[in-house]
Scaffold this active site. Sequence first.
Site, PDB file in Angstrom:
ATOM      1  N   LYS A  76      26.480 -10.753  13.449  1.00  0.00           N
ATOM      2  CA  LYS A  76      26.388 -11.587  14.658  1.00  0.00           C
ATOM      3  C   LYS A  76      25.915 -12.995  14.278  1.00  0.00           C
ATOM      4  O   LYS A  76      26.463 -13.991  14.747  1.00  0.00           O
ATOM      5  CB  LYS A  76      25.447 -10.937  15.689  1.00  0.00           C
ATOM      6  N   GLN A 102      18.561  -5.715  19.525  1.00  0.00           N
ATOM      7  CA  GLN A 102      19.433  -4.747  18.859  1.00  0.00           C
ATOM      8  C   GLN A 102      18.929  -3.328  19.101  1.00  0.00           C
ATOM      9  O   GLN A 102      17.743  -3.037  18.938  1.00  0.00           O
ATOM     10  CB  GLN A 102      19.507  -5.065  17.352  1.00  0.00           C
ATOM     11  N   ASP A 107      24.458  -9.266  26.091  1.00  0.00           N
ATOM     12  CA  ASP A 107      24.944  -7.923  25.752  1.00  0.00           C
ATOM     13  C   ASP A 107      25.485  -7.200  26.994  1.00  0.00           C
ATOM     14  O   ASP A 107      26.138  -6.165  26.881  1.00  0.00           O
ATOM     15  CB  ASP A 107      23.792  -7.086  25.179  1.00  0.00           C
TER      16      ASP A 107
HETATM   17  N1  GUN Z   1      23.602  -1.143  19.039  1.00  0.00           N
HETATM   18  C1  GUN Z   1      24.857  -0.677  18.964  1.00  0.00           C
HETATM   19  N2  GUN Z   1      25.713  -1.499  19.620  1.00  0.00           N
HETATM   20  C2  GUN Z   1      24.962  -2.495  20.135  1.00  0.00           C
HETATM   21  C3  GUN Z   1      25.273  -3.648  20.916  1.00  0.00           C
HETATM   22  O1  GUN Z   1      26.422  -3.928  21.293  1.00  0.00           O
HETATM   23  N3  GUN Z   1      24.208  -4.433  21.241  1.00  0.00           N
HETATM   24  C4  GUN Z   1      22.944  -4.150  20.850  1.00  0.00           C
HETATM   25  N4  GUN Z   1      21.971  -4.984  21.234  1.00  0.00           N
HETATM   26  N5  GUN Z   1      22.625  -3.090  20.139  1.00  0.00           N
HETATM   27  C5  GUN Z   1      23.641  -2.275  19.777  1.00  0.00           C
END
Ligand code: GUN
Length: 294
Positions: free
Chosen positions: A52, A96, A119
Amino acid sequence: MTLLNGKELSQTIASEIAEEVNQLTEAGHRPPHLAALLIGDNPASRSYVGNKIKLCEKVGFRSTLIQKPEDISELEVLDIIQDLNNDDELDGFIVQLPLPRHIDADKILLAIDPQKDVDGFHPQNIGRMTLGLPCYKPATPYGILMLLERYGIETSGKHCVVLGRSHIVGTPISILLSRRGYPGDATVTLTHSKTKGLEDIVRTADIVIAALGISEFVKKDWIKPGACIIDVGINKKDDPSKKRGYRLVGDVDFEGVSQVAGAITPVPGGVGPMTVMALIVNTLQAFKISKTNT
Ligand code: GUN
């Protein structure tokens, strides 16, 4: 058979966004800014967050990575979230997942300002998505929608079978594909671990979305010839021929299924890069809402 190449498509979209960011900064705006909070040292989470941050750099965004140890208290995390909510120089942020067991993920997600929830996990965004109102769509489903749209996969009136009912993939993609418009207007069946006759249900699918987290679960003889297959799984499979001792496989038996499918995403290089791209698109949207009111 069309290979739905998420890696290539995400690079195309990255170039488009980089161009847009260029124009914004030339017009005197600061670049869009995304922050990520990473707690603990889960290697998969570390790798996802790293991707990211790298993509932010590639498109000209500012990024901030906040790393905290596994034993951080829930209260300290809530304090960090308040600071991020109040930071005017920040357009959006993510926490996350998964979080350590002693931290209540629901409580954390509720504390995020919905306007900065790129998100799309806050109940307000999920509610707005369900009602078809403007919102941040969750990253993986949004990435899938972009993939379907850019490859021109027909969805109207199609039978879409989703495997897995998680809050971050199965449930939201079912809602999004059954909404009016394109990509949408599909007839969606959401299946899960208690579903009876799963194979026969999948046999009637024009679009299969596999998001259950079991290696190579979906088999060739379940697939209607010509169907479109979206594989959300990322699983490790032992492979002594690889230096690291494993390779990544999806929830679909790619080798068999690709012989009958009309279109299919590879793993890796399918849904994964599109998920990261969706987060970037949401952050750009957050920036535009706060800075330019467009
Ligand atoms: N863990 C697995 N997929 C995601 C996601 O799309 N966003 C976040 N914040 N954590 C994750």
